[in-house]
Design a protein around this motif. Structure first.
Motif, PDB file in Angstrom:
ATOM      1  N   HIS A  60       0.848  -1.195   0.000  1.00  0.00           N
ATOM      2  CA  HIS A  60       0.000   0.000   0.000  1.00  0.00           C
ATOM      3  C   HIS A  60       0.879   1.239   0.000  1.00  0.00           C
ATOM      4  O   HIS A  60       2.102   1.133   0.098  1.00  0.00           O
ATOM      5  CB  HIS A  60      -0.971  -0.004   1.184  1.00  0.00           C
ATOM      6  CG  HIS A  60      -0.337   0.043   2.537  1.00  0.00           C
ATOM      7  ND1 HIS A  60       0.500  -0.941   3.019  1.00  0.00           N
ATOM      8  CD2 HIS A  60      -0.424   0.976   3.528  1.00  0.00           C
ATOM      9  CE1 HIS A  60       0.889  -0.632   4.241  1.00  0.00           C
ATOM     10  NE2 HIS A  60       0.350   0.531   4.570  1.00  0.00           N
ATOM     11  N   HIS A  62       1.511   3.825   1.997  1.00  0.00           N
ATOM     12  CA  HIS A  62       2.140   4.512   3.127  1.00  0.00           C
ATOM     13  C   HIS A  62       3.666   4.516   2.985  1.00  0.00           C
ATOM     14  O   HIS A  62       4.254   3.546   2.515  1.00  0.00           O
ATOM     15  CB  HIS A  62       1.730   3.849   4.455  1.00  0.00           C
ATOM     16  CG  HIS A  62       0.312   4.171   4.863  1.00  0.00           C
ATOM     17  ND1 HIS A  62      -0.407   3.416   5.751  1.00  0.00           N
ATOM     18  CD2 HIS A  62      -0.506   5.192   4.482  1.00  0.00           C
ATOM     19  CE1 HIS A  62      -1.617   3.956   5.909  1.00  0.00           C
ATOM     20  NE2 HIS A  62      -1.697   5.023   5.146  1.00  0.00           N
ATOM     21  N   ASP A  64       6.088   4.128   4.958  1.00  0.00           N
ATOM     22  CA  ASP A  64       6.906   3.086   5.609  1.00  0.00           C
ATOM     23  C   ASP A  64       6.928   1.788   4.786  1.00  0.00           C
ATOM     24  O   ASP A  64       7.534   0.789   5.198  1.00  0.00           O
ATOM     25  CB  ASP A  64       6.436   2.825   7.058  1.00  0.00           C
ATOM     26  CG  ASP A  64       4.987   2.398   7.175  1.00  0.00           C
ATOM     27  OD1 ASP A  64       4.142   2.955   6.457  1.00  0.00           O
ATOM     28  OD2 ASP A  64       4.692   1.498   7.991  1.00  0.00           O
ATOM     29  N   HIS A  65       6.281   1.824   3.605  1.00  0.00           N
ATOM     30  CA  HIS A  65       6.303   0.665   2.699  1.00  0.00           C
ATOM     31  C   HIS A  65       6.810   1.036   1.301  1.00  0.00           C
ATOM     32  O   HIS A  65       7.019   0.154   0.471  1.00  0.00           O
ATOM     33  CB  HIS A  65       4.904   0.041   2.601  1.00  0.00           C
ATOM     34  CG  HIS A  65       4.412  -0.447   3.922  1.00  0.00           C
ATOM     35  ND1 HIS A  65       4.442  -1.776   4.290  1.00  0.00           N
ATOM     36  CD2 HIS A  65       3.951   0.236   5.008  1.00  0.00           C
ATOM     37  CE1 HIS A  65       3.994  -1.885   5.543  1.00  0.00           C
ATOM     38  NE2 HIS A  65       3.696  -0.684   6.001  1.00  0.00           N
ATOM     39  N   HIS A 123      -7.415  -1.529   5.870  1.00  0.00           N
ATOM     40  CA  HIS A 123      -6.400  -0.620   6.422  1.00  0.00           C
ATOM     41  C   HIS A 123      -6.698   0.785   5.891  1.00  0.00           C
ATOM     42  O   HIS A 123      -7.364   0.919   4.875  1.00  0.00           O
ATOM     43  CB  HIS A 123      -5.013  -1.108   5.980  1.00  0.00           C
ATOM     44  CG  HIS A 123      -3.872  -0.351   6.566  1.00  0.00           C
ATOM     45  ND1 HIS A 123      -3.721  -0.157   7.918  1.00  0.00           N
ATOM     46  CD2 HIS A 123      -2.814   0.262   5.981  1.00  0.00           C
ATOM     47  CE1 HIS A 123      -2.614   0.537   8.132  1.00  0.00           C
ATOM     48  NE2 HIS A 123      -2.043   0.814   6.967  1.00  0.00           N
ATOM     49  N   ASP A 145      -0.338  -4.677   7.711  1.00  0.00           N
ATOM     50  CA  ASP A 145      -1.065  -3.446   8.014  1.00  0.00           C
ATOM     51  C   ASP A 145      -2.545  -3.730   7.840  1.00  0.00           C
ATOM     52  O   ASP A 145      -3.067  -3.729   6.727  1.00  0.00           O
ATOM     53  CB  ASP A 145      -0.650  -2.296   7.089  1.00  0.00           C
ATOM     54  CG  ASP A 145       0.769  -1.824   7.365  1.00  0.00           C
ATOM     55  OD1 ASP A 145       1.684  -2.646   7.236  1.00  0.00           O
ATOM     56  OD2 ASP A 145       0.950  -0.642   7.713  1.00  0.00           O
ATOM     57  N   HIS A 193      -4.532  -0.826  12.855  1.00  0.00           N
ATOM     58  CA  HIS A 193      -3.504  -1.858  13.020  1.00  0.00           C
ATOM     59  C   HIS A 193      -3.947  -2.903  14.041  1.00  0.00           C
ATOM     60  O   HIS A 193      -4.671  -2.589  14.985  1.00  0.00           O
ATOM     61  CB  HIS A 193      -2.202  -1.217  13.497  1.00  0.00           C
ATOM     62  CG  HIS A 193      -1.534  -0.374  12.461  1.00  0.00           C
ATOM     63  ND1 HIS A 193      -0.733  -0.907  11.483  1.00  0.00           N
ATOM     64  CD2 HIS A 193      -1.575   0.962  12.227  1.00  0.00           C
ATOM     65  CE1 HIS A 193      -0.282   0.054  10.705  1.00  0.00           C
ATOM     66  NE2 HIS A 193      -0.786   1.212  11.129  1.00  0.00           N
TER      67      HIS A 193
HETATM   68 ZN   LIG Z   1       0.010   1.399   6.554  1.00  0.00          ZN
END
Ligand SMILES: [Zn+2]
Ligand SMILES: [Zn+2]
Length: 263
Positions: A60, A62, A64-65, A123, A145, A193
Motif C-alpha cells: 500500500h 504509506h 513506511d512501505h 487498512h 497493516d 492496526h
Molecule cells: Zn500502513
C-alpha cells in the motif's frame, strides 16, 4: 527439482518495512519502506545479492512501505507491482519507478517461480493488500497493516507454512501514550492496526498442521515492545500446544535470519 522457498524480513515497524521472498528462480522484494541505500545495506547484511531481486511488490501507499521503491527499482531496472489505486497514490507521492505493473486483489501471477496472490486488507490506505506466496506446495503469508482479520484475510492466511502477521500495539500502552487522540482512534479502528491480542487470538484458527514458523511484525516503537510480544506469543503457543512453531519477532533496526519453508 527441489529448490529454496523462504523469507528474510529486512526490518519492520512504522519507520520502514521490507522483506525478501526467495523462490526457485530468484527473489522478490516485498515493500521498500527504507531508502534504497538502506535496503542495499540490509541485503548485504543478510547475504542477498541485490541483482537476484527480480521485482518489487508494494502492499500500500504509506511511506513506511514505499520510501525506497522508486530509487531501488530504477537502480536495478526491475518492475514494481501495485494495485491501481496504490499506483495512483504513487503518482501523487512520487514513489513510482519507471517499470510498473498493475495487479488486482484476488488475481494470482508468477514471479521467480513463485505464485503470488494479493488479497484485500482492511487498512486506512487505499486498496491495501496482503500477499500469499506459493511454491513447492508450501505457502508463505504476509499481512502487516490491517485493522482487523476479516473472513477473507483469515481464509488466505490459514495454514501458511510461514506466517508473518502484524502485532502492532498494546492497547493500554497506546491509550497511555502521548499520541494525539485522532491518531489513537485511527490505530485502534477496524482500518488501523492489529493489537497484540488481535494477532494472538487469530492463531487459534490460522495455525494448522502445515504451520512451522511465525513472525510477529510491525511492532509500534512507542506502544509495544519486543519482550512483551515474545512473552505473550510464547504463552499463546504453549496454550495451543504448539511449542513446535518457530517464533520470531521482527524489529525495526535489524534483519531477521532467513526463514525457510522449503530448502
Ligand atoms: Zn500502513
Ligand atoms: Zn505500515
Amino acid at each position: 527439482m527441489k529448490g529454496k522457498f523462504g523469507i528474510t524480513v529486512l526490518g519492520s515497524g512504522s519507520r520502514g518495512n521490507a522483506s525478501v521472498i526467495h523462490g526457485p528462480d530468484g527473489a522478490i522484494l516485498l515493500d521498500a519502506g527504507f531508502s534504497a541505500k538502506e535496503i542495499e545495506k540490509r541485503l548485504q547484511y543478510s547475504g542477498i545479492e541485490p541483482q537476484s531481486i527480480q521485482a518489487v511488490l508494494i502492499t500500500h501507499g504509506h511511506g513506511d512501505h514505499t520510501k525506497g521503491c522508486r530509487a531501488f527499482a530504477d537502480r536495478y531496472k526491475i518492475c514494481s507491482y501495485f494495485t491501481a489505486a496504490t499506483r495512483h497514490e504513487g503518482e501523487r507521492c512520487k514513489f513510482l519507478p519507471e517499470k510498473q505493473a498493475v495487479i488486482a486483489p484476488g488475481s494470482s501471477f508468477e514471479i521467480a517461480g513463485i505464485t503470488v496472490e494479493p488479497f484485500t486488507l482492511p487498512h486506512d490506505a487505499v486498496d491495501t493488500v496482503g500477499y500469499v506466496f506459493q511454491a513447492y506446495s508450501r505457502k508463505i503469508g504476509v499481512a502487516t497493516d490491517l485493522g482487523h482479520l476479516n473472513m477473507l484475510a483469515r481464509q488466505k492466511l490459514k495454514g501458511c507454512t510461514l506466517l508473518v502477521l502484524e502485532s502492532n500495539h498494546d492497547p493500554q500502552m497506546l491509550q497511555a501514550s502521548t499520541r494525539p487522540i485522532q491518531l489513537k482512534r485511527r490505530i485502534l479502528s477496524r482500518h488501523g492496526h492489529l493489537s497484540n491480542a488481535d494477532a494472538l487470538s487469530a492463531l487459534d484458527e490460522l495455525l494448522t498442521e502445515e504451520s512451522t514458523s511465525l513472525v510477529l511484525a510491525h511492532l509500534s516503537s512507542e506502544c509495544n515492545n519486543r519482550e512483551l510480544v515474545e512473552k505473550l506469543a510464547a504463552e499463546k503457543l504453549a496454550g495451543l500446544n504448539r511449542q513446535d512453531i518457530f517464533l520470531r519477532i521482527a524489529v525495526q533496526d535489524q534483519p531477521l535470519a532467513t526463514l525457510w519453508a522449503e530448502e
